[in-house]
Design a protein around this motif. Structure first.
Motif, mmCIF file in Angstrom:
data_model
loop_
_atom_site.group_PDB
_atom_site.id
_atom_site.type_symbol
_atom_site.label_atom_id
_atom_site.label_comp_id
_atom_site.label_asym_id
_atom_site.label_seq_id
_atom_site.Cartn_x
_atom_site.Cartn_y
_atom_site.Cartn_z
ATOM 1 N N PHE A 1 -0.428 2.403 9.243
ATOM 2 C CA PHE A 1 -0.624 3.561 8.369
ATOM 3 C C PHE A 1 -0.121 4.850 9.006
ATOM 4 C CE2 PHE A 1 -3.818 0.698 6.416
ATOM 5 C CZ PHE A 1 -3.269 0.687 5.133
ATOM 6 N N ASP A 2 -0.233 4.964 10.321
ATOM 7 C CA ASP A 2 0.242 6.167 11.003
ATOM 8 C C ASP A 2 1.770 6.237 11.025
ATOM 9 O OD1 ASP A 2 0.027 8.588 12.454
ATOM 10 O OD2 ASP A 2 0.257 7.505 14.342
ATOM 11 N N MET A 3 2.427 5.118 11.179
ATOM 12 C CA MET A 3 3.893 5.110 11.269
ATOM 13 C C MET A 3 4.559 5.119 9.892
ATOM 14 S SD MET A 3 4.224 2.440 14.452
ATOM 15 C CE MET A 3 5.936 2.128 14.229
ATOM 16 N N VAL A 4 4.079 4.292 8.980
ATOM 17 C CA VAL A 4 4.706 4.158 7.659
ATOM 18 C C VAL A 4 4.355 5.343 6.767
ATOM 19 C CG1 VAL A 4 4.833 2.708 5.589
ATOM 20 C CG2 VAL A 4 4.811 1.660 7.866
ATOM 21 N N LYS A 5 3.151 5.859 6.905
ATOM 22 C CA LYS A 5 2.671 6.998 6.133
ATOM 23 C C LYS A 5 2.817 6.809 4.623
ATOM 24 C CE LYS A 5 3.481 10.359 9.821
ATOM 25 N NZ LYS A 5 2.265 10.082 10.483
ATOM 26 N N PRO A 6 2.211 5.740 4.088
ATOM 27 C CA PRO A 6 2.256 5.565 2.634
ATOM 28 C C PRO A 6 1.463 6.684 1.956
ATOM 29 C CG PRO A 6 0.680 4.055 3.599
ATOM 30 C CD PRO A 6 1.384 4.734 4.740
ATOM 31 N N PRO A 7 1.682 6.888 0.659
ATOM 32 C CA PRO A 7 0.923 7.928 -0.039
ATOM 33 C C PRO A 7 -0.572 7.647 0.059
ATOM 34 C CG PRO A 7 2.728 7.126 -1.400
ATOM 35 C CD PRO A 7 2.663 6.233 -0.203
ATOM 36 N N PRO A 8 -1.380 8.623 0.227
ATOM 37 C CA PRO A 8 -1.123 10.056 0.309
ATOM 38 C C PRO A 8 -0.888 10.567 1.734
ATOM 39 C CG PRO A 8 -3.475 9.734 0.222
ATOM 40 C CD PRO A 8 -2.841 8.358 0.174
ATOM 41 N N ILE A 9 -0.837 9.669 2.722
ATOM 42 C CA ILE A 9 -0.678 10.101 4.114
ATOM 43 C C ILE A 9 0.612 10.894 4.294
ATOM 44 C CG2 ILE A 9 -0.532 9.357 6.523
ATOM 45 C CD1 ILE A 9 -2.081 6.782 5.578
ATOM 46 N N GLY A 10 1.706 10.390 3.748
ATOM 47 C CA GLY A 10 2.990 11.085 3.850
ATOM 48 C C GLY A 10 2.949 12.456 3.197
ATOM 49 N N TYR A 11 2.243 12.549 2.077
ATOM 50 C CA TYR A 11 2.096 13.842 1.396
ATOM 51 C C TYR A 11 1.403 14.841 2.318
ATOM 52 C CZ TYR A 11 0.100 17.431 -1.596
ATOM 53 O OH TYR A 11 -0.272 18.641 -2.119
ATOM 54 N N PHE A 12 0.288 14.426 2.933
ATOM 55 C CA PHE A 12 -0.440 15.321 3.828
ATOM 56 C C PHE A 12 0.401 15.675 5.052
ATOM 57 C CE2 PHE A 12 -4.319 13.226 1.882
ATOM 58 C CZ PHE A 12 -4.596 14.301 1.046
ATOM 59 N N ASP A 13 1.186 14.739 5.525
ATOM 60 C CA ASP A 13 2.059 14.986 6.676
ATOM 61 C C ASP A 13 3.090 16.063 6.348
ATOM 62 O OD1 ASP A 13 3.074 14.363 9.348
ATOM 63 O OD2 ASP A 13 4.764 13.440 8.314
ATOM 64 N N ARG A 14 3.606 16.039 5.138
ATOM 65 C CA ARG A 14 4.597 17.044 4.715
ATOM 66 C C ARG A 14 3.949 18.378 4.322
ATOM 67 N NH1 ARG A 14 6.107 12.450 2.224
ATOM 68 N NH2 ARG A 14 5.302 13.122 0.201
ATOM 69 N N LYS A 15 2.776 18.315 3.733
ATOM 70 C CA LYS A 15 2.111 19.495 3.167
ATOM 71 C C LYS A 15 1.491 20.390 4.231
ATOM 72 C CE LYS A 15 -0.071 21.728 -0.267
ATOM 73 N NZ LYS A 15 0.614 22.716 -1.028
ATOM 74 N N PHE A 16 0.794 19.806 5.185
ATOM 75 C CA PHE A 16 0.064 20.594 6.176
ATOM 76 C C PHE A 16 0.840 20.645 7.487
ATOM 77 C CE2 PHE A 16 -3.403 18.732 3.520
ATOM 78 C CZ PHE A 16 -3.750 19.912 2.871
ATOM 79 N N LYS A 17 0.968 21.838 8.015
ATOM 80 C CA LYS A 17 1.722 22.042 9.256
ATOM 81 C C LYS A 17 0.806 22.580 10.351
ATOM 82 C CE LYS A 17 5.428 20.668 7.324
ATOM 83 N NZ LYS A 17 5.758 19.286 7.547
ATOM 84 N N GLY A 18 1.377 22.760 11.527
ATOM 85 C CA GLY A 18 0.622 23.292 12.653
ATOM 86 C C GLY A 18 -0.364 22.286 13.195
ATOM 87 N N GLY A 19 -1.301 22.762 13.979
ATOM 88 C CA GLY A 19 -2.280 21.881 14.609
ATOM 89 C C GLY A 19 -3.114 21.113 13.604
ATOM 90 N N PHE A 20 -3.495 21.765 12.499
ATOM 91 C CA PHE A 20 -4.277 21.081 11.476
ATOM 92 C C PHE A 20 -3.482 19.926 10.877
ATOM 93 C CE2 PHE A 20 -5.482 20.431 7.039
ATOM 94 C CZ PHE A 20 -6.819 20.082 7.192
ATOM 95 N N GLY A 21 -2.234 20.166 10.558
ATOM 96 C CA GLY A 21 -1.388 19.128 9.972
ATOM 97 C C GLY A 21 -1.185 17.949 10.910
ATOM 98 N N VAL A 22 -0.989 18.257 12.193
ATOM 99 C CA VAL A 22 -0.798 17.201 13.193
ATOM 100 C C VAL A 22 -2.023 16.290 13.222
ATOM 101 C CG1 VAL A 22 -0.587 16.733 15.677
ATOM 102 C CG2 VAL A 22 0.789 18.543 14.629
ATOM 103 N N MET A 23 -3.199 16.894 13.220
ATOM 104 C CA MET A 23 -4.435 16.119 13.344
ATOM 105 C C MET A 23 -4.830 15.430 12.037
ATOM 106 S SD MET A 23 -5.423 16.417 16.528
ATOM 107 C CE MET A 23 -7.074 15.765 16.423
ATOM 108 N N PHE A 24 -4.647 16.113 10.906
ATOM 109 C CA PHE A 24 -5.210 15.636 9.643
ATOM 110 C C PHE A 24 -4.591 14.337 9.147
ATOM 111 C CE2 PHE A 24 -5.737 15.694 4.977
ATOM 112 C CZ PHE A 24 -7.121 15.656 4.938
ATOM 113 N N ASP A 25 -3.277 14.207 9.194
ATOM 114 C CA ASP A 25 -2.662 12.991 8.635
ATOM 115 C C ASP A 25 -3.090 11.734 9.408
ATOM 116 O OD1 ASP A 25 -0.640 13.917 10.700
ATOM 117 O OD2 ASP A 25 0.319 12.050 10.070
ATOM 118 N N ASP A 26 -3.391 11.878 10.690
ATOM 119 C CA ASP A 26 -3.857 10.715 11.460
ATOM 120 C C ASP A 26 -5.290 10.338 11.099
ATOM 121 O OD1 ASP A 26 -1.968 9.898 14.081
ATOM 122 O OD2 ASP A 26 -1.511 11.775 13.078
ATOM 123 N N ILE A 27 -6.095 11.324 10.754
ATOM 124 C CA ILE A 27 -7.457 11.032 10.293
ATOM 125 C C ILE A 27 -7.383 10.269 8.974
ATOM 126 C CG2 ILE A 27 -9.607 12.062 9.451
ATOM 127 C CD1 ILE A 27 -9.252 12.134 12.542
#
Length: 155
Positions: free
Chosen positions: A113-139
């Motif tokens: 899930f971390d590597m492939v980033k299927p929806p909605p993970i990929g969306y969050f990875d693109r949407k949120f930036k900075g430290g919050f974005g880095v941490m949030f998509d992995d959660i």
């Protein structure tokens, strides 16, 4: 890495400096450290304390990844693996106690899930930036891995 304390944390105490698959290396570090700390000091590394470590580590990680990303000139630099560490600790906290093979499949599910980033993970990875974005998509990836385990245990 040693130029700023935020870098030490964001880069997973050096595990993110691996030239090959740093995210996977960081996740392996998370797994090893969780098992070693929980086994060596079980009265200190209780499920309650792990929960506190994960929550506090998440918020400190937002700061550390923000600082490190700015200093490296890349918002989500590949060497930053604190996000994988915190997220996989959360997976292990909710999956263990479990046999080594179950932990292995938790590792595989999380990395998928971390590597492939299927929806909605990929969306969050693109949407949120900075430290919050880095941490949030992995959660979110950790929640998906845990969802797979919850469904697997039901069947």
């Amino acid at each position: 890495m040693l130029r700023h304390p935020a870098h030490v944390l964001a880069q997973g105490f050096g595990s993110g400096l691996s030239p090959i698959v740093p995210g996977t290396t960081g996740t392996l570090f998370a797994w090893l450290s969780f098992v070693v700390l929980s086994t060596r000091w079980p009265s200190l590394f209780t499920p309650m304390n792990w929960g506190i470590i994960i929550v506090v580590g998440y918020f400190i990680g937002v700061w550390a990844c923000e600082v490190t990303g700015k200093n490296l000139g890349v918002a989500d630099h590949g060497s930053m693996v604190w996000d994988e560490i915190i997220a996989f600790w959360m997976v292990l906290l909710l999956v263990t106690p479990a046999p080594l093979m179950t932990q292995f499949w938790a590792f595989i599910a999380f990395r998928f899930f971390d590597m492939v980033k299927p929806p909605p993970i990929g969306y969050f990875d693109r949407k949120f930036k900075g430290g919050f974005g880095v941490m949030f998509d992995d959660i979110v990836a950790a929640f998906f891995a845990l969802l797979v385990f919850a469904l697997w245990r039901i069947w």
